[in-house]
Design an enzyme around this catalytic site. Structure first.
Site, PDB file in Angstrom:
ATOM      1  N   LYS A   1       9.409  35.458  31.908  1.00  0.00           N
ATOM      2  CA  LYS A   1       9.326  36.155  30.617  1.00  0.00           C
ATOM      3  C   LYS A   1       7.881  36.199  30.140  1.00  0.00           C
ATOM      4  CE  LYS A   1      11.502  36.097  25.995  1.00  0.00           C
ATOM      5  NZ  LYS A   1      12.427  35.372  25.096  1.00  0.00           N
TER       6      LYS A   1
ATOM      7  N   SER B   1      16.043  38.141  23.073  1.00  0.00           N
ATOM      8  CA  SER B   1      14.792  38.791  23.411  1.00  0.00           C
ATOM      9  C   SER B   1      14.444  38.747  24.902  1.00  0.00           C
ATOM     10  CB  SER B   1      13.655  38.167  22.606  1.00  0.00           C
ATOM     11  OG  SER B   1      13.485  36.814  22.977  1.00  0.00           O
TER      12      SER B   1
ATOM     13  N   SER C   1      18.189  33.871  22.697  1.00  0.00           N
ATOM     14  CA  SER C   1      17.478  34.840  23.543  1.00  0.00           C
ATOM     15  C   SER C   1      17.643  34.674  25.046  1.00  0.00           C
ATOM     16  CB  SER C   1      15.993  34.834  23.224  1.00  0.00           C
ATOM     17  OG  SER C   1      15.776  35.624  22.090  1.00  0.00           O
TER      18      SER C   1
HETATM   19  N1  GLN Z   1      17.482  37.271  17.931  1.00  0.00           N
HETATM   20  C1  GLN Z   1      16.993  36.085  17.324  1.00  0.00           C
HETATM   21  C2  GLN Z   1      15.745  36.413  16.568  1.00  0.00           C
HETATM   22  O1  GLN Z   1      15.455  37.544  16.443  1.00  0.00           O
HETATM   23  C3  GLN Z   1      16.728  35.041  18.368  1.00  0.00           C
HETATM   24  C4  GLN Z   1      15.571  35.357  19.218  1.00  0.00           C
HETATM   25  C5  GLN Z   1      15.239  34.282  20.194  1.00  0.00           C
HETATM   26  O2  GLN Z   1      16.069  33.465  20.573  1.00  0.00           O
HETATM   27  N2  GLN Z   1      13.982  34.258  20.593  1.00  0.00           N
HETATM   28  O3  GLN Z   1      15.038  35.586  16.087  1.00  0.00           O
END
Ligand code: GLN
Length: 477
Positions: free
Chosen positions: A78, A153, A177
């Site tokens: 990532k 994400s 994410s």
């Molecule tokens: N979707 C959640 C956010 O927008 C979690 C994102 C994540 O786990 N990095 O913060």
């Protein structure tokens, strides 16, 4: 079956038996990327030349008689995980040309094991989002249905693994994410216990919640990745000195006598009835295999999202203060004096979602509002954790859906930020408590994959993996 379609476990065995070479394998995956990447766009940066070189080196080690399960395996990382000499953008314009001078600990460990780095995967900017649509560069498409998002994400990592454009990948999980995109793309994703995997070199979003973890084709592959990345790291003070087991030993298809709790709140919260049914069927199969399944309740789950959306922005507003155009990253308006330069750099470098969260976080932390928001959210987080502790004391693990619905359409929720945030309603409480959780594919609704979430006790990834592995074996075609 073609080479790139095999699991990490199968490929590592074939490499050991010298039926295939690391060079051949890497070439097969690069060709698959050439075929599918133009449509799916899972990557921000591809490093095929480096991959070929690393494959040659891995093969030399194999030829010299060395072996470990990751040696010669092509992986994706990532783009918020630092890779020395490889651009690491966090999918943000502000880091568009940033090349880290050091490796994250997980990157260093993968390299040491001899994994082959294919490139850096797409994500929501600074890991803030649930669809990968907030990438400053391009969205990623779900390989199971190109009109849909891969989740986020870590959407690029999930899509790359699902499309066989990587044998395994690393993601990061602050509120879901790893698990939510794994569920949307039909792959396996593990958020380890907070402190189990070093965060050194992970570009911070919300430091009390962030964890790096594997995204793989099978549960066994997840265990193999954990064996490499887990463990105390002197460079990350929040990593914990708990002995690292051999996660392969957890891979027993047996849940006989395990006590599994099913918290009813995780089946409310806007969960689509067909998703709930699919997950309940999976739970029934585990019960048939000898697990003791019981309903339970964690009422505080309802407050997970509001707690998270105070704490995560608060931490991000502090973590992202370092992007000011002075030392590295984008610099705009050098002629405006240093305050002007910082303002212009941040206004142009960050996307709207990131700016919004910095503003919310700054507000929640400001004098006069701190007690009402940040402090209150911290107290509520403690209450949530205590409720989880009480529930977990009676069970070996908790089972529920990973996400309330299957993957949504690209563009469908982009103008409804609340609906988008609700996609993490079942994963966020787990980050707030620090517990480990695995998402395993458990069937589909309208042809779209659904994830079963298995939440474990602190540092009890082995039990979580064992339950996931058992389910996988029970349902293998
Ligand atoms: N979707 C959640 C956010 O927008 C979690 C994102 C994540 O786990 N990095 O913060």
């Amino acid at each position: 079956m073609e080479l790139h379609e095999y699991s990490l476990l199968e490929l590592s065995e074939r490499l050991r038996r010298r039926e295939i070479s690391a060079i051949e394998l890497t070439e097969a995956v690069i060709q698959q990327i050439e075929r599918l990447e133009p449509q799916i766009q899972a990557y921000i940066t591809l490093t095929p030349d480096l991959a070929r070189e690393m494959a040659r080196q891995a093969q030399a080690r194999l030829d010299a008689g060395e072996w470990n399960p990751l040696l010669g395996i092509p992986v994706a990382i990532k783009d918020n995980i630092s890779t020395r000499g490889i651009r690491t953008t966090c999918a943000s314009r502000i880091l568009q040309n940033y090349i880290p001078p050091y490796d994250a600990t997980v990157t260093a460990r993968l390299k040491q094991a001899g994994a082959v780095i294919l490139g850096k995967t797409n994500m929501d900017e600074f890991a803030m989002g649930s669809s990968t649509e907030y990438s400053a560069f391009h969205p990623t498409r779900n390989p199971r249905d190109l009109s849909r998002v891969p989740g986020g994400s870590s959407g690029g990592s999930a899509a790359a693994v699902a499309a066989h454009m990587a044998i395994a990948a690393l993601g990061s999980d602050t509120g879901g994410s790893i698990r939510q995109p794994a569920a949307y793309c039909g792959v396996v994703g593990l958020k380890p216990t907070y402190g189990r995997v070093s965060r050194y070199g992970l570009i911070a979003y919300a430091s009390s919640l962030d964890q790096i973890g594997p995204m793989t084709k099978t549960v066994a592959d997840c265990a193999l990745m954990m064996n490499v990345i887990a463990g105390k790291d002197p460079l990350d003070a929040t990593s914990v000195e708990v002995p690292v087991p051999d996660y392969r030993e957890a891979l027993r298809a047996d849940v006989q006598g395990l006590r599994l709790g099913v918290p009813r709140e995780f089946f409310a919260q806007g969960v689509q009835p067909e998703v709930a049914q699919t997950v309940r069927r999976a739970i029934d199969q585990l019960a048939d295999a000898g697990a003791i399944v019981e309903e339970t309740s964690i009422p505080m789950v309802e407050y997970g999202l509001p707690i998270y959306y105070i704490l995560a922005p608060a931490e991000c507003s502090s973590n992202l203060a370092r992007y000011d155009g002075v030392r590295y990253g984008l610099r705009v308006g050098a002629e405006l004096g240093h305050i002007g330069m910082m303002e212009r750099t941040r206004a142009e470098g960050f996307g709207d979602e990131v700016i919004q969260r910095i503003m919310i976080g700054t507000y929640a932390l400001s004098a006069g509002y701190y007690d009402a928001y940040y402090l209150k959210a911290q107290k509520a987080r403690t209450l949530l954790r205590q409720e989880f502790d009480r529930a977990m004391a009676q069970f070996d693990a908790l089972l529920c859906p990973t996400a309330p619905t299957p993957a949504f359409k690209i563009g469908e929720l982009i103008s409804d930020p609340l609906a988008m945030k609700l996609m993490d309603v079942l994963t966020i409480p787990v980050n707030l408590t620090g517990l480990p959780a695995l998402s395993v594919p458990c069937g589909s609704v309208d042809g779209l994959p659904v994830g079963l979430q298995i939440i474990g006790k602190p540092f009890d990834e082995p039990t979580v993996l064992r339950i996931g592995y058992t389910y996988e074996q029970l349902t293998r075609q």
